[in-house]
Design a protein around this motif. Structure first.
Motif, PDB file in Angstrom:
ATOM      1  N   PRO A  93      -4.658  -8.738   0.282  1.00  0.00           N
ATOM      2  CA  PRO A  93      -3.416  -8.089   0.693  1.00  0.00           C
ATOM      3  C   PRO A  93      -3.519  -6.565   0.517  1.00  0.00           C
ATOM      4  O   PRO A  93      -3.873  -6.085  -0.558  1.00  0.00           O
ATOM      5  CB  PRO A  93      -2.362  -8.663  -0.255  1.00  0.00           C
ATOM      6  N   LEU A  94      -3.240  -5.828   1.590  1.00  0.00           N
ATOM      7  CA  LEU A  94      -3.302  -4.370   1.553  1.00  0.00           C
ATOM      8  C   LEU A  94      -1.956  -3.768   1.905  1.00  0.00           C
ATOM      9  O   LEU A  94      -1.162  -4.366   2.628  1.00  0.00           O
ATOM     10  CB  LEU A  94      -4.337  -3.855   2.564  1.00  0.00           C
ATOM     11  N   ARG A  95      -1.721  -2.570   1.406  1.00  0.00           N
ATOM     12  CA  ARG A  95      -0.546  -1.775   1.790  1.00  0.00           C
ATOM     13  C   ARG A  95      -1.062  -0.593   2.593  1.00  0.00           C
ATOM     14  O   ARG A  95      -1.921   0.147   2.125  1.00  0.00           O
ATOM     15  CB  ARG A  95       0.198  -1.303   0.551  1.00  0.00           C
ATOM     16  N   LEU A  96      -0.572  -0.444   3.817  1.00  0.00           N
ATOM     17  CA  LEU A  96      -0.940   0.690   4.657  1.00  0.00           C
ATOM     18  C   LEU A  96      -0.100   1.892   4.257  1.00  0.00           C
ATOM     19  O   LEU A  96       1.115   1.786   4.090  1.00  0.00           O
ATOM     20  CB  LEU A  96      -0.714   0.355   6.128  1.00  0.00           C
ATOM     21  N   MET A  97      -0.766   3.042   4.098  1.00  0.00           N
ATOM     22  CA  MET A  97      -0.095   4.242   3.607  1.00  0.00           C
ATOM     23  C   MET A  97      -0.379   5.416   4.536  1.00  0.00           C
ATOM     24  O   MET A  97      -1.474   5.543   5.084  1.00  0.00           O
ATOM     25  CB  MET A  97      -0.615   4.597   2.208  1.00  0.00           C
ATOM     26  N   HIS A  98       0.605   6.270   4.706  1.00  0.00           N
ATOM     27  CA  HIS A  98       0.390   7.570   5.328  1.00  0.00           C
ATOM     28  C   HIS A  98       0.707   8.591   4.259  1.00  0.00           C
ATOM     29  O   HIS A  98       1.844   8.673   3.803  1.00  0.00           O
ATOM     30  CB  HIS A  98       1.272   7.780   6.550  1.00  0.00           C
ATOM     31  N   VAL A  99      -0.317   9.304   3.834  1.00  0.00           N
ATOM     32  CA  VAL A  99      -0.271  10.176   2.665  1.00  0.00           C
ATOM     33  C   VAL A  99       0.146   9.290   1.496  1.00  0.00           C
ATOM     34  O   VAL A  99      -0.623   8.430   1.103  1.00  0.00           O
ATOM     35  CB  VAL A  99       0.610  11.418   2.889  1.00  0.00           C
ATOM     36  N   ASP A 100       1.337   9.440   0.935  1.00  0.00           N
ATOM     37  CA  ASP A 100       1.780   8.580  -0.161  1.00  0.00           C
ATOM     38  C   ASP A 100       3.006   7.756   0.203  1.00  0.00           C
ATOM     39  O   ASP A 100       3.729   7.288  -0.672  1.00  0.00           O
ATOM     40  CB  ASP A 100       2.077   9.423  -1.410  1.00  0.00           C
ATOM     41  N   THR A 101       3.245   7.560   1.483  1.00  0.00           N
ATOM     42  CA  THR A 101       4.414   6.816   1.938  1.00  0.00           C
ATOM     43  C   THR A 101       3.990   5.467   2.514  1.00  0.00           C
ATOM     44  O   THR A 101       3.221   5.418   3.476  1.00  0.00           O
ATOM     45  CB  THR A 101       5.166   7.622   3.019  1.00  0.00           C
ATOM     46  N   PRO A 102       4.483   4.365   1.922  1.00  0.00           N
ATOM     47  CA  PRO A 102       4.130   3.037   2.456  1.00  0.00           C
ATOM     48  C   PRO A 102       4.597   2.883   3.903  1.00  0.00           C
ATOM     49  O   PRO A 102       5.698   3.286   4.259  1.00  0.00           O
ATOM     50  CB  PRO A 102       4.884   2.068   1.539  1.00  0.00           C
ATOM     51  N   GLN A 103       3.719   2.289   4.729  1.00  0.00           N
ATOM     52  CA  GLN A 103       4.019   2.084   6.141  1.00  0.00           C
ATOM     53  C   GLN A 103       4.077   0.613   6.528  1.00  0.00           C
ATOM     54  O   GLN A 103       4.515   0.281   7.616  1.00  0.00           O
ATOM     55  CB  GLN A 103       2.976   2.791   7.003  1.00  0.00           C
ATOM     56  N   GLY A 104       3.588  -0.267   5.642  1.00  0.00           N
ATOM     57  CA  GLY A 104       3.610  -1.688   5.951  1.00  0.00           C
ATOM     58  C   GLY A 104       2.505  -2.413   5.207  1.00  0.00           C
ATOM     59  O   GLY A 104       1.657  -1.798   4.560  1.00  0.00           O
ATOM     60  N   ASP A 105       2.551  -3.719   5.277  1.00  0.00           N
ATOM     61  CA  ASP A 105       1.577  -4.562   4.594  1.00  0.00           C
ATOM     62  C   ASP A 105       0.770  -5.351   5.616  1.00  0.00           C
ATOM     63  O   ASP A 105       1.275  -5.703   6.688  1.00  0.00           O
ATOM     64  CB  ASP A 105       2.276  -5.545   3.655  1.00  0.00           C
ATOM     65  N   VAL A 106      -0.481  -5.611   5.275  1.00  0.00           N
ATOM     66  CA  VAL A 106      -1.372  -6.364   6.146  1.00  0.00           C
ATOM     67  C   VAL A 106      -2.392  -7.084   5.266  1.00  0.00           C
ATOM     68  O   VAL A 106      -2.674  -6.633   4.157  1.00  0.00           O
ATOM     69  CB  VAL A 106      -2.066  -5.423   7.165  1.00  0.00           C
ATOM     70  N   ASP A 107      -2.900  -8.211   5.730  1.00  0.00           N
ATOM     71  CA  ASP A 107      -3.986  -8.895   5.029  1.00  0.00           C
ATOM     72  C   ASP A 107      -5.312  -8.513   5.668  1.00  0.00           C
ATOM     73  O   ASP A 107      -5.446  -8.529   6.896  1.00  0.00           O
ATOM     74  CB  ASP A 107      -3.827 -10.419   5.113  1.00  0.00           C
ATOM     75  N   PHE A 108      -6.287  -8.163   4.842  1.00  0.00           N
ATOM     76  CA  PHE A 108      -7.655  -7.931   5.284  1.00  0.00           C
ATOM     77  C   PHE A 108      -8.344  -9.277   5.135  1.00  0.00           C
ATOM     78  O   PHE A 108      -8.497  -9.782   4.023  1.00  0.00           O
ATOM     79  CB  PHE A 108      -8.284  -6.859   4.397  1.00  0.00           C
ATOM     80  N   VAL A 109      -8.705  -9.912   6.257  1.00  0.00           N
ATOM     81  CA  VAL A 109      -9.234 -11.274   6.246  1.00  0.00           C
ATOM     82  C   VAL A 109     -10.730 -11.239   6.529  1.00  0.00           C
ATOM     83  O   VAL A 109     -11.171 -10.651   7.519  1.00  0.00           O
ATOM     84  CB  VAL A 109      -8.516 -12.160   7.286  1.00  0.00           C
ATOM     85  N   LEU A 110     -11.503 -11.867   5.644  1.00  0.00           N
ATOM     86  CA  LEU A 110     -12.958 -11.916   5.762  1.00  0.00           C
ATOM     87  C   LEU A 110     -13.435 -13.351   5.684  1.00  0.00           C
ATOM     88  O   LEU A 110     -12.854 -14.164   4.955  1.00  0.00           O
ATOM     89  CB  LEU A 110     -13.610 -11.147   4.606  1.00  0.00           C
ATOM     90  N   SER A 111     -14.506 -13.647   6.412  1.00  0.00           N
ATOM     91  CA  SER A 111     -15.166 -14.944   6.221  1.00  0.00           C
ATOM     92  C   SER A 111     -15.852 -14.901   4.857  1.00  0.00           C
ATOM     93  O   SER A 111     -16.014 -13.824   4.259  1.00  0.00           O
ATOM     94  CB  SER A 111     -16.203 -15.177   7.324  1.00  0.00           C
ATOM     95  N   GLY A 112     -16.270 -16.045   4.377  1.00  0.00           N
ATOM     96  CA  GLY A 112     -16.965 -16.090   3.096  1.00  0.00           C
ATOM     97  C   GLY A 112     -18.220 -15.241   3.095  1.00  0.00           C
ATOM     98  O   GLY A 112     -18.499 -14.519   2.125  1.00  0.00           O
ATOM     99  N   SER A 113     -18.982 -15.275   4.181  1.00  0.00           N
ATOM    100  CA  SER A 113     -20.225 -14.494   4.244  1.00  0.00           C
ATOM    101  C   SER A 113     -19.922 -12.996   4.334  1.00  0.00           C
ATOM    102  O   SER A 113     -20.627 -12.176   3.729  1.00  0.00           O
ATOM    103  CB  SER A 113     -21.108 -14.950   5.407  1.00  0.00           C
TER     104      SER A 113
END
Length: 65
Positions: A28-48
Protein backbone atom coordinates in the motif's frame (compact mmCIF):
# COMPACT_ATOMS: atom_id res chain seq x y z
CA UNK A 1 11.33 11.01 -16.56
CA UNK A 2 10.54 12.30 -13.10
CA UNK A 3 7.62 14.61 -12.44
CA UNK A 4 8.75 17.42 -10.16
CA UNK A 5 7.49 17.15 -6.59
CA UNK A 6 5.68 13.80 -6.92
CA UNK A 7 6.58 10.67 -4.97
CA UNK A 8 5.03 7.64 -3.30
CA UNK A 9 5.54 6.55 0.29
CA UNK A 10 4.56 3.34 2.06
CA UNK A 11 1.31 3.78 4.00
CA UNK A 12 1.90 3.41 7.73
CA UNK A 13 -1.77 2.63 8.37
CA UNK A 14 -1.87 -0.45 6.11
CA UNK A 15 -0.08 -3.79 5.95
CA UNK A 16 1.78 -5.35 3.05
CA UNK A 17 -0.26 -8.34 1.89
CA UNK A 18 1.07 -11.52 0.33
CA UNK A 19 -1.12 -14.12 -1.33
CA UNK A 20 0.28 -17.48 -0.28
CA UNK A 21 -1.41 -19.19 -3.23
CA UNK A 22 -0.19 -16.94 -6.07
CA UNK A 23 2.82 -15.27 -4.44
CA UNK A 24 1.41 -11.84 -5.34
CA UNK A 25 2.57 -9.03 -3.06
CA UNK A 26 0.56 -5.82 -2.50
CA UNK A 27 2.36 -2.81 -1.03
CA UNK A 28 0.00 0.00 0.00
CA UNK A 29 1.39 3.39 -1.07
CA UNK A 30 0.34 6.99 -0.54
CA UNK A 31 0.84 9.25 -3.56
CA UNK A 32 2.23 12.65 -2.58
CA UNK A 33 2.84 15.96 -4.29
CA UNK A 34 5.55 17.65 -2.26
CA UNK A 35 4.11 16.95 1.23
CA UNK A 36 0.41 16.87 0.34
CA UNK A 37 -1.35 13.49 0.08
CA UNK A 38 -3.00 12.98 -3.32
CA UNK A 39 -4.41 9.47 -2.97
CA UNK A 40 -3.68 5.85 -2.18
CA UNK A 41 -2.71 3.03 -4.51
CA UNK A 42 -1.43 -0.54 -4.18
CA UNK A 43 1.90 -1.42 -5.78
CA UNK A 44 1.23 -4.99 -6.96
CA UNK A 45 4.09 -7.38 -7.76
CA UNK A 46 4.26 -11.03 -8.71
CA UNK A 47 6.24 -13.20 -6.34
CA UNK A 48 9.24 -13.24 -8.69
CA UNK A 49 9.12 -9.45 -9.17
CA UNK A 50 9.00 -8.99 -5.39
CA UNK A 51 12.03 -11.28 -4.97
CA UNK A 52 14.04 -9.26 -7.52
CA UNK A 53 13.02 -5.97 -5.86
CA UNK A 54 13.98 -7.31 -2.42
CA UNK A 55 17.39 -8.39 -3.73
CA UNK A 56 18.05 -4.99 -5.31
CA UNK A 57 16.91 -3.09 -2.22
CA UNK A 58 19.05 -5.28 0.02
CA UNK A 59 22.12 -4.64 -2.16
CA UNK A 60 21.38 -0.90 -2.34
CA UNK A 61 20.82 -0.45 1.37
CA UNK A 62 23.74 -2.72 2.26
CA UNK A 63 26.05 -0.81 -0.06
CA UNK A 64 25.01 2.53 1.43
CA UNK A 65 26.31 1.69 4.88
Amino acid sequence: MAIQGWHASPRRDAEVLCDGRTGEVRIPLRLMHVDTPQGDVDFVLSGSEAAVLLERLTLSVGGAR
